[in-house]
Enzyme design. Sequence first.
Site, PDB file in Angstrom:
ATOM      1  N   ASP A 105       1.967   7.719 -87.857  1.00 50.54           N
ATOM      2  CA  ASP A 105       1.698   7.228 -89.294  1.00 50.54           C
ATOM      3  C   ASP A 105      -0.073   6.518 -88.828  1.00 50.54           C
ATOM      4  OD1 ASP A 105       1.827   5.328 -86.977  1.00 50.54           O
ATOM      5  OD2 ASP A 105       2.256   3.843 -89.566  1.00 50.54           O
ATOM      6  N   ASP A 152      11.349   7.950 -82.671  1.00 50.23           N
ATOM      7  CA  ASP A 152      11.077   6.540 -83.861  1.00 50.23           C
ATOM      8  C   ASP A 152      11.810   6.619 -85.317  1.00 50.23           C
ATOM      9  OD1 ASP A 152       9.954   5.675 -81.171  1.00 50.23           O
ATOM     10  OD2 ASP A 152       8.321   4.623 -82.402  1.00 50.23           O
ATOM     11  N   ARG A 278      23.742  -5.759 -65.633  1.00 55.35           N
ATOM     12  CA  ARG A 278      22.544  -4.821 -64.942  1.00 55.35           C
ATOM     13  C   ARG A 278      22.047  -4.592 -66.372  1.00 55.35           C
ATOM     14  NH1 ARG A 278      23.927  -4.164 -59.493  1.00 55.35           N
ATOM     15  NH2 ARG A 278      25.697  -5.430 -59.791  1.00 55.35           N
ATOM     16  N   ARG A 287      12.037  10.493 -74.473  1.00 55.25           N
ATOM     17  CA  ARG A 287      10.532  11.364 -74.931  1.00 55.25           C
ATOM     18  C   ARG A 287      10.947  12.362 -74.760  1.00 55.25           C
ATOM     19  NH1 ARG A 287       6.017   9.142 -78.037  1.00 55.25           N
ATOM     20  NH2 ARG A 287       6.402   7.046 -77.809  1.00 55.25           N
TER      21      ARG A 287
HETATM   22  P1  ADP Z   1       0.399   7.487 -84.021  1.00 54.20           P
HETATM   23  O1  ADP Z   1       0.257   9.101 -84.452  1.00 54.20           O
HETATM   24  O2  ADP Z   1       1.731   8.222 -82.979  1.00 54.20           O
HETATM   25  O3  ADP Z   1       0.644   6.381 -85.043  1.00 54.20           O
HETATM   26  P2  ADP Z   1      -1.953   6.375 -82.901  1.00 54.20           P
HETATM   27  O4  ADP Z   1      -1.487   5.407 -84.155  1.00 54.20           O
HETATM   28  O5  ADP Z   1      -2.306   6.241 -81.818  1.00 54.20           O
HETATM   29  O6  ADP Z   1      -1.006   7.660 -83.057  1.00 54.20           O
HETATM   30  O7  ADP Z   1      -3.336   7.360 -83.533  1.00 54.20           O
HETATM   31  C1  ADP Z   1      -3.485   8.768 -82.914  1.00 54.20           C
HETATM   32  C2  ADP Z   1      -5.126   8.882 -83.215  1.00 54.20           C
HETATM   33  O8  ADP Z   1      -5.101   8.897 -85.267  1.00 54.20           O
HETATM   34  C3  ADP Z   1      -6.197   7.860 -83.092  1.00 54.20           C
HETATM   35  O9  ADP Z   1      -6.128   8.073 -81.556  1.00 54.20           O
HETATM   36  C4  ADP Z   1      -7.088   8.174 -84.433  1.00 54.20           C
HETATM   37  O10 ADP Z   1      -8.107   9.434 -83.049  1.00 54.20           O
HETATM   38  C5  ADP Z   1      -6.745   8.854 -84.255  1.00 54.20           C
HETATM   39  N1  ADP Z   1      -6.925   7.557 -85.680  1.00 54.20           N
HETATM   40  C6  ADP Z   1      -5.984   6.436 -86.031  1.00 54.20           C
HETATM   41  N2  ADP Z   1      -5.835   5.912 -87.716  1.00 54.20           N
HETATM   42  C7  ADP Z   1      -6.988   6.574 -87.536  1.00 54.20           C
HETATM   43  C8  ADP Z   1      -7.436   5.826 -88.753  1.00 54.20           C
HETATM   44  N3  ADP Z   1      -8.044   5.106 -89.601  1.00 54.20           N
HETATM   45  N4  ADP Z   1      -9.491   6.878 -88.512  1.00 54.20           N
HETATM   46  C9  ADP Z   1      -9.139   7.566 -88.123  1.00 54.20           C
HETATM   47  N5  ADP Z   1      -8.737   7.969 -86.685  1.00 54.20           N
HETATM   48  C10 ADP Z   1      -7.654   7.453 -87.009  1.00 54.20           C
END
Ligand code: ADP
Length: 366
Positions: A105, A152, A278, A287
């Site tokens: 997300d 997840d 344990r 993963r």
């Molecule tokens: P996931 O996609 O697994 O939820 P993250 O939340 O770490 O992982 O997001 C991955 C990457 O997406 C971040 O490191 C960033 O580069 C980009 N990103 C996430 N949220 C934003 C945002 N609100 N604005 C701009 N880039 C974002």
Amino acid sequence: KKKIAVMTSGGDSPGMSGAVRAVIRQTIASGCVAYAVYEGYQGLVDGGEMIKQMQWEDVRGWLSEGGTLIGTARCMDFHERAGRLKAANNMIEKGIDALVICGGDGSLTGADRFRSEWPSLVEELVATGKRREEEVKPFKHLNIVGLVGSIDNDLSSTDATIGCYSSLDRICNAIDTIDSTAFSHQRAFVIEVMGRHCGWLALMAGVSCGADFVFIPENPPSENWEDEMCSVIKKHRELGKRKTTVIVAEGAHDQELHPISPSRVKDLLSKRVGLDTRVTTLGHVQRGGPPAAYDRMLATLQGVEAVKAVLEATPETPSPVICIVENKIVRKNLMEAVKLTKQVAADIESKNFKKAMEGRDAEFSE
Ligand code: ADP
């Protein structure tokens, strides 16, 4: 010829490489030019060699590969407008105005932000003399399509995310392995599985492996859960069970949001039930590794659909995310899906567990 880029971002998951393969091959099959952006948003910000044109044979064999072969990263630069400005400039330089992103997300939120900001980024590139007016004319609009890669299964609006069934398989295999030694010694095992806000892996592993007790974040146990768990486990033992399995999601907590740690559960089972107990934390084996057949199928069907969505999009269409609902590949509103996902996390944080559970139920019954 239209140019379409694909990228993986955020936490990796089995099936991401298959999704990249499907997007690249469907792009080529549709008469367009395919690009891969390496190392997530960092590759988009850095440009150059990080945005590579891809041929059909470049992704040969990727369907059965674990993780993502084009790399993924968490990119701080992309959180800043300056980083996104560089990314826009790099895309225009390569002639790319469509991006398929496979991530969680966070990545999808970043993508939608990039799309809504795009016209002003292009304007700024012209105003600062980095790009000429006629050069940017074909790039007035950015096309974004999301694919959900996550072990997840934590995105609303889809029944399964790319990677969740591989992870669940790995967990089941690990628990089967542990079960045989637990049986021999009549031991109890507390198994920690991944899932920060989402208990899907823990719950489904519990169902699949016949666990005695499962802790998930959305539905914390009752206040007297310690007594309850101990009496359930005692009863199972009295009924002749030689082994005990308790599954704890990494984000599990009690009604007051105090973490329920595997070591706390272990102490209870040892001291109050008297079991040789344990703890096993499965960690990153959940993963990695080759994707299960289901994830290969999901990655392929959704990758193909993502390219179709790119080719059918208009500037007015809200960014779609490709989902699977009741076994059908469908497009949903990306930001709606992200909003619903964040709502469940917020409901958990505000201790509104009933609403969090309803939110999860709605995801599956929609
Ligand atoms: P996931 O996609 O697994 O939820 P993250 O939340 O770490 O992982 O997001 C991955 C990457 O997406 C971040 O490191 C960033 O580069 C980009 N990103 C996430 N949220 C934003 C945002 N609100 N604005 C701009 N880039 C974002």
